[in-house]
Design a protein around this motif. Structure first.
Motif, PDB file in Angstrom:
ATOM      1  N   THR A  94       1.041  -1.585   0.289  1.00  0.00           N
ATOM      2  CA  THR A  94      -0.397  -0.032  -0.316  1.00  0.00           C
ATOM      3  C   THR A  94       1.032   1.158  -0.005  1.00  0.00           C
ATOM      4  OG1 THR A  94      -1.906   0.848   1.024  1.00  0.00           O
ATOM      5  CG2 THR A  94      -0.161  -0.074   2.492  1.00  0.00           C
TER       6      THR A  94
ATOM      7  N   GLN B 201       0.148   4.142   1.951  1.00  0.00           N
ATOM      8  CA  GLN B 201      -0.802   4.895   3.222  1.00  0.00           C
ATOM      9  C   GLN B 201       0.976   4.677   4.191  1.00  0.00           C
ATOM     10  OE1 GLN B 201      -2.510   2.287   5.803  1.00  0.00           O
ATOM     11  NE2 GLN B 201      -4.645   3.600   5.675  1.00  0.00           N
TER      12      GLN B 201
ATOM     13  N   VAL C 140       0.253   8.299   2.522  1.00  0.00           N
ATOM     14  CA  VAL C 140       0.522   8.652   1.692  1.00  0.00           C
ATOM     15  C   VAL C 140      -1.212   8.865   0.803  1.00  0.00           C
ATOM     16  CG1 VAL C 140       0.953  10.152  -0.961  1.00  0.00           C
ATOM     17  CG2 VAL C 140       2.845   9.776   1.200  1.00  0.00           C
ATOM     18  N   ASN C 141      -1.078   7.529   0.461  1.00  0.00           N
ATOM     19  CA  ASN C 141      -3.212   7.628  -0.016  1.00  0.00           C
ATOM     20  C   ASN C 141      -2.936   6.249   0.289  1.00  0.00           C
ATOM     21  OD1 ASN C 141      -2.204   5.982  -1.999  1.00  0.00           O
ATOM     22  ND2 ASN C 141      -1.561   8.050  -3.782  1.00  0.00           N
ATOM     23  N   ASN C 142      -4.624   5.884   0.213  1.00  0.00           N
ATOM     24  CA  ASN C 142      -5.078   4.084   0.146  1.00  0.00           C
ATOM     25  C   ASN C 142      -5.494   3.489  -0.712  1.00  0.00           C
ATOM     26  OD1 ASN C 142      -5.699   4.970   3.163  1.00  0.00           O
ATOM     27  ND2 ASN C 142      -7.315   5.386   3.095  1.00  0.00           N
ATOM     28  N   THR C 143      -4.021   3.793  -1.567  1.00  0.00           N
ATOM     29  CA  THR C 143      -4.334   2.798  -3.061  1.00  0.00           C
ATOM     30  C   THR C 143      -2.901   1.522  -2.701  1.00  0.00           C
ATOM     31  OG1 THR C 143      -3.614   4.209  -5.012  1.00  0.00           O
ATOM     32  CG2 THR C 143      -2.757   2.474  -4.742  1.00  0.00           C
TER      33      THR C 143
ATOM     34  N   THR D 279      -1.851  -1.671 -10.190  1.00  0.00           N
ATOM     35  CA  THR D 279      -3.130  -0.976  -9.173  1.00  0.00           C
ATOM     36  C   THR D 279      -3.757  -1.955  -8.795  1.00  0.00           C
ATOM     37  OG1 THR D 279      -2.340   1.121  -9.302  1.00  0.00           O
ATOM     38  CG2 THR D 279      -4.519   0.841  -8.345  1.00  0.00           C
TER      39      THR D 279
ATOM     40  N   GLN E  10      -7.848   1.621  -5.592  1.00  0.00           N
ATOM     41  CA  GLN E  10      -7.668   2.959  -5.160  1.00  0.00           C
ATOM     42  C   GLN E  10      -8.675   4.065  -4.382  1.00  0.00           C
ATOM     43  OE1 GLN E  10      -5.815   5.304  -7.948  1.00  0.00           O
ATOM     44  NE2 GLN E  10      -7.223   3.876  -9.733  1.00  0.00           N
ATOM     45  N   LYS E  11      -8.808   5.719  -3.781  1.00  0.00           N
ATOM     46  CA  LYS E  11      -9.829   6.312  -3.412  1.00  0.00           C
ATOM     47  C   LYS E  11     -10.319   5.250  -2.087  1.00  0.00           C
ATOM     48  CE  LYS E  11      -9.360   8.561  -7.547  1.00  0.00           C
ATOM     49  NZ  LYS E  11      -9.418   9.275  -8.837  1.00  0.00           N
TER      50      LYS E  11
ATOM     51  N   ASP F 163     -10.966   5.078   4.986  1.00  0.00           N
ATOM     52  CA  ASP F 163      -9.305   4.050   5.618  1.00  0.00           C
ATOM     53  C   ASP F 163     -10.505   3.165   6.242  1.00  0.00           C
ATOM     54  OD1 ASP F 163      -8.380   6.314   5.431  1.00  0.00           O
ATOM     55  OD2 ASP F 163      -8.607   7.477   7.210  1.00  0.00           O
TER      56      ASP F 163
ATOM     57  N   HIS G 296      -9.992   0.202   3.428  1.00  0.00           N
ATOM     58  CA  HIS G 296      -8.433  -0.257   2.635  1.00  0.00           C
ATOM     59  C   HIS G 296      -7.969  -0.907   3.656  1.00  0.00           C
ATOM     60  CE1 HIS G 296      -4.051   1.252   3.558  1.00  0.00           C
ATOM     61  NE2 HIS G 296      -4.281   0.651   2.454  1.00  0.00           N
TER      62      HIS G 296
END
Length: 172
Positions: free
Chosen positions: A74, A76, A78-81, A118, A121-122, A125, A128
């Motif tokens: 991931t 994370q 930074v982002n939930n990808t 990937t 994504q998006k 929380d 994820h």
């Protein structure tokens, strides 16, 4: 027009990735599972011909190589990808470097090169955390040979399609 360069893995690996992407990736319908070599850049119809020639030269100077998917991971926090991590090997690193130096069209990548495919994504929380927890229990290791990469362009609806394919190590 927007362009990018990517490697599409085998159908077998794409099917495995898509089993998650169709649920967890809002871009599922816009592009097939891929490894990005050059992020989105703008070029005119005239410029893309020169870029295609440069990409052809890059392809000819590289041999096919093994692609190894090693584990789920991931980006994370930074982002939930969530993605399948691809092992960085010298061949893959060299391809990326040649397409992302300051003198190549579009210049350097805005991101550090973390080769991946990937799968979601998006995500919220909670989502994820749940999805990552499930996927980390799976054995996602996979190995295959890569013998080509693709120059893609973006259509008006946001989807991506192949403009030209470049085979590694081959003269045309």
């Amino acid at each position: 027009m927007n362009y990018g360069v990517a490697i599409f893995p085998s159908k077998q690996l794409q099917d495995k990735v898509n089993s998650y992407r169709k649920r967890y990736d809002p871009n599922y319908a816009l592009i097939s599972p891929h490894i990005t070599l050059k992020y989105t850049f703008f070029a005119t119809e005239v410029e893309i011909e020169t870029i295609a020639e440069q990409l052809n030269n890059i392809a000819k100077s590289h041999k096919p190589f093994k692609l190894n998917v090693v584990k789920p991971s991931t980006f994370q926090p930074v982002n939930n990808t969530i993605f399948f991590k691809v092992e960085l090997n010298p061949e893959l690193e060299s391809l990326h470097k040649e397409m992302n130096h300051a003198d190549f069209f579009g210049g350097p990548s805005p991101y550090a090169f973390v080769p991946h495919i990937t799968i979601g994504q998006k995500l919220s929380d909670d989502e994820h955390s749940d999805v990552l927890g499930q996927i980390r229990m799976l054995d996602v290791t996979h190995e295959e040979e890569v013998d080509r990469f693709h120059l893609l362009y973006q259509l008006e609806n946001g989807s991506w399609t192949v403009y030209e394919t470049f085979r590694l190590g081959e003269e045309e």
